[in-house]
Enzyme design. Structure first.
Site, PDB file in Angstrom:
ATOM      1  N   ASP A 134       0.833  -1.200   0.000  1.00  0.00           N
ATOM      2  CA  ASP A 134       0.000   0.000   0.000  1.00  0.00           C
ATOM      3  C   ASP A 134       0.872   1.256   0.000  1.00  0.00           C
ATOM      4  O   ASP A 134       1.771   1.392   0.844  1.00  0.00           O
ATOM      5  CB  ASP A 134      -0.877  -0.027   1.260  1.00  0.00           C
ATOM      6  N   ASP A 135       0.617   2.170  -0.941  1.00  0.00           N
ATOM      7  CA  ASP A 135       1.304   3.470  -0.966  1.00  0.00           C
ATOM      8  C   ASP A 135       2.818   3.344  -1.043  1.00  0.00           C
ATOM      9  O   ASP A 135       3.547   4.040  -0.328  1.00  0.00           O
ATOM     10  CB  ASP A 135       0.925   4.291   0.274  1.00  0.00           C
ATOM     11  N   CYS A 173      -5.918   3.485  -3.923  1.00  0.00           N
ATOM     12  CA  CYS A 173      -6.176   2.217  -3.243  1.00  0.00           C
ATOM     13  C   CYS A 173      -7.492   1.555  -3.634  1.00  0.00           C
ATOM     14  O   CYS A 173      -7.506   0.382  -4.049  1.00  0.00           O
ATOM     15  CB  CYS A 173      -6.133   2.419  -1.735  1.00  0.00           C
ATOM     16  N   ARG A 192      -7.899  -1.943  -5.954  1.00  0.00           N
ATOM     17  CA  ARG A 192      -8.415  -3.191  -5.389  1.00  0.00           C
ATOM     18  C   ARG A 192      -9.623  -3.707  -6.168  1.00  0.00           C
ATOM     19  O   ARG A 192      -9.769  -4.911  -6.391  1.00  0.00           O
ATOM     20  CB  ARG A 192      -8.750  -2.983  -3.917  1.00  0.00           C
ATOM     21  N   LYS A 233      -6.326  -5.710   3.889  1.00  0.00           N
ATOM     22  CA  LYS A 233      -7.195  -4.571   3.609  1.00  0.00           C
ATOM     23  C   LYS A 233      -8.159  -4.877   2.464  1.00  0.00           C
ATOM     24  O   LYS A 233      -7.745  -5.186   1.359  1.00  0.00           O
ATOM     25  CB  LYS A 233      -6.298  -3.370   3.265  1.00  0.00           C
ATOM     26  N   HIS A 261     -11.425  -2.704   1.500  1.00  0.00           N
ATOM     27  CA  HIS A 261     -11.583  -1.340   0.974  1.00  0.00           C
ATOM     28  C   HIS A 261     -12.255  -1.260  -0.402  1.00  0.00           C
ATOM     29  O   HIS A 261     -11.842  -0.486  -1.263  1.00  0.00           O
ATOM     30  CB  HIS A 261     -10.229  -0.622   0.944  1.00  0.00           C
ATOM     31  N   HIS A 263       1.406   2.593   3.937  1.00  0.00           N
ATOM     32  CA  HIS A 263       0.460   3.720   3.995  1.00  0.00           C
ATOM     33  C   HIS A 263       0.609   4.454   5.322  1.00  0.00           C
ATOM     34  O   HIS A 263       0.868   3.837   6.350  1.00  0.00           O
ATOM     35  CB  HIS A 263      -0.954   3.143   3.859  1.00  0.00           C
ATOM     36  N   ASP A 314      -0.395  -0.940  -4.889  1.00  0.00           N
ATOM     37  CA  ASP A 314      -1.688  -0.374  -5.292  1.00  0.00           C
ATOM     38  C   ASP A 314      -1.588   0.990  -5.942  1.00  0.00           C
ATOM     39  O   ASP A 314      -2.480   1.396  -6.675  1.00  0.00           O
ATOM     40  CB  ASP A 314      -2.661  -0.339  -4.107  1.00  0.00           C
ATOM     41  N   ASN A 315      -0.531   1.725  -5.684  1.00  0.00           N
ATOM     42  CA  ASN A 315      -0.315   3.042  -6.308  1.00  0.00           C
ATOM     43  C   ASN A 315       1.096   3.498  -5.984  1.00  0.00           C
ATOM     44  O   ASN A 315       1.826   2.815  -5.271  1.00  0.00           O
ATOM     45  CB  ASN A 315      -1.343   4.073  -5.829  1.00  0.00           C
ATOM     46  N   LYS A 363       0.843   9.171  -5.984  1.00  0.00           N
ATOM     47  CA  LYS A 363      -0.453   8.538  -5.753  1.00  0.00           C
ATOM     48  C   LYS A 363      -1.583   9.450  -6.220  1.00  0.00           C
ATOM     49  O   LYS A 363      -1.528  10.665  -6.029  1.00  0.00           O
ATOM     50  CB  LYS A 363      -0.605   8.260  -4.251  1.00  0.00           C
TER      51      LYS A 363
END
Length: 552
Positions: free
Chosen positions: A30-31, A68, A72, A125, A127, A222, A324-325, A400
């Site tokens: 994540d991130d 995010c 997903r 996660k 989301h 993140h 994710d990004n 992001k």
């Protein structure tokens, strides 16, 4: 199995037919930026992911959706995010592409693989739903979208020491009352890794005759910058020299590794010299904690790989790792909190965390922000900021939520000893999240449904990666991007991209200028116009239009 053969070339179909179907593990962080793994140029210690890359493949032109929730949604369904109903975040924008919930005319990888005889597990996660309450509608929670077992959070962000919406199965839990998991120190990254390993171990004990699908979705790295002291200590002093030497070293290492070409390095937003001297120790600490978060995640993946080895499952397990990004430039927690909590009582064992940004820790201490408090502990809530995000995204532009390369470029590692004979090879093949579903369908022998649970299902958008496991490809394809008006389209070596709804289109030759520094829109106006028209056509087809309420 015959129903899937129409999707495959005959040699691949025969291989799938005669070989045992692989277990499939998809791991997402994540991130994180394109350069944050050791095997993609970083100084951060990621020996497990480096080992997987050395034993398999690294893709250099793989894309996510820049944020995010849509990432997903796209990963899970094999559709573009708007087609899955989550073109923005998990808020309802009133139009089909912006419902904030996974659509029922989309199926998840878990639903498809479960129908093909796979056991399905998830840790981390979720989301992809707007319904968060433990006593509310759970129709778009993991167990209702194809997973047999789930441990994690229904939404993203939140404390890594006291996660918001922490859930096991369908039951809301806390770190203190989870009778099945009581480590000496609770840390969400560890919990995700430990539950993933547990699922693999218990699968081997009870269901080894069946293949499994495991989705591991970390919240590292993140914000908030939360990490364990032992991991932070590894990086003490590592970043005291600031942004420039780290970014330069990554840039040179990436070229040596072959994950980038000799493109010009994009400009940095700020120099270390111009950052306030009185806060430099704090700024360096932000990156120390970030590195520790990535390091901890890699350690957890290492425990998962060890469990696969110990249970005899590693050889026939496809492991895919991606992000994710890009690195996050958001200024979360970088200014002092206006009204810190005072006189707060410790939380009870069964008291649920109900806030993304807690007022206080479970121990009752105020959660603080800003440069007067060092990040890392549970009583802090701080992001690492734009400058370090720029380092994470080396050598690319933007961050992001953007559709320039810094926002949407992700590493992709593929490791499968029985199915990928190539070792430590690069793949330049352009790819996208939508390709993961197609890959899973091909390898599993599953039939991607035209209807599911009485609902007509949209055709999947992606192209399987399986052919690229044996040799590199350059498929002739179009890839689409859109998020809050930021948009792009890539066709071959050409990429058209913009920074917002009313911003001008920029045109880049990605083969020769992937850092997007030489805008060709004025020198090639006809090509820019052609690609803009193609973007509009694809946007209409994939539910970017109609736009959410309030946008024109």
């Amino acid at each position: 199995m015959a129903a899937v053969f129409g999707l495959l070339s005959l040699p691949v179909a025969l291989a799938v037919e005669t070989a045992p179907r692989p277990n499939i593990i998809v791991i997402m962080s994540d991130d994180m930026g394109y350069s944050d793994l050791g095997c993609y140029g970083s100084e951060i210690s990621t020996p497990t992911l480096d080992r997987l890359a050395a034993g398999g493949l690294r893709y250099t032109q793989f894309y996510n959706t820049g944020r995010c929730c849509p990432t997903r949604a796209s990963l899970l369904t094999g559709l573009y995010a708007h087609q899955a109903g989550i073109g923005q975040m998990t808020n309802d924008g009133g139009q089909p592409g912006y419902k904030g919930d996974l659509g029922r005319d989309a199926v998840t990888m878990a639903e498809v693989l479960k129908a093909a005889g796979y056991r399905t597990y998830m840790a981390g996660k979720w989301h992809v739903t707007k319904q968060l309450k433990p006593d509310g509608d759970k129709s778009n929670w993991p167990l209702q979208r194809g997973f047999d077992r789930f441990y994690g959070t229904i939404i993203g962000a939140g404390s890594l020491f006291d996660p918001w919406t922490l859930t096991r199965g369908e039951k809301a839990i806390t770190p203190d009352n989870d009778e099945e998991y009581q480590p000496g120190q609770y840390y969400y990254t560890d919990a995700i890794s430990d539950y993933a390993s547990r699922y693999v171990k218990e699968h081997a004990e009870t269901s080894k005759e069946d293949p499994f699908f495991l989705y591991v979705a970390f919240t590292a790295a993140h914000w908030p910058m939360h990490a364990l002291d032992k991991d932070i200590a590894k990086y003490k002093g590592k970043y005291d020299g600031g942004y420039e030497p780290i970014r330069k070293a990554r840039y040179e290492r990436m070229k040596e590794l072959g994950v980038i070409k000799d493109w010009k390095l994009s400009p940095a937003p700020q120099s270390w010299k111009s950052f306030p001297d009185e806060h430099k120790a704090w700024e360096a600490r932000c990156m120390e904690v970030y590195a520790a978060m990535v390091d901890s995640m890699d350690q957890g993946i290492g425990r998962l790989v060890k469990t696969l080895e110990e249970t005899g499952q590693l050889e026939n397990t496809l492991i895919l790792f991606l992000q994710d990004n890009g690195g996050c430039h958001e200024a979360m927690g970088r200014k002092p909190r206006k009204n810190p909590a005072k006189g707060v009582e410790p939380m009870g064992k069964d008291e649920l965390q109900t806030a993304m940004i807690p007022a206080s820790s479970r121990a009752g201490r105020p959660v603080l922000m800003g440069p007067d408090v060092m990040p890392g502990p549970s009583e802090t809530y701080i992001g690492y900021g734009r400058n370090w995000a720029n380092v994470s995204n080396t050598p690319f532009r933007e961050y992001k939520s953007h559709n320039h390369e810094g926002g949407v470029s992700t590493p992709l590692i593929a490791h499968w000893p029985k199915g990928i004979s190539a070792k430590n090879e690069l793949r330049q093949r352009p790819g996208h999240l939508i390709d993961i579903m197609a890959t899973c369908v091909e390898l599993s022998g599953a039939t991607y449904p035209k209807e599911f649970a009485g609902q007509e299902i949209q055709p999947m958008e992606g192209r399987s990666l399986v052919a690229s496991f044996s040799k590199d490809e350059d498929p002739d394809r179009v890839l689409l991007f859109e998020h809050y008006g930021k948009a792009a389209i890539r066709k071959g070596k050409w990429k058209l991209v913009r920074l917002g709804y009313k911003k001008p289109w920029e045109l880049y030759d990605i083969h020769n200028d992937r850092t997007e520094l030489n805008d060709l829109s004025e020198t090639k106006p006809e090509l820019a116009k052609e690609l803009a028209g193609l973007w509009e056509k694809q946007a209409n087809r994939t539910r970017v239009y109609p736009l959410p309420k309030g946008k024109k």
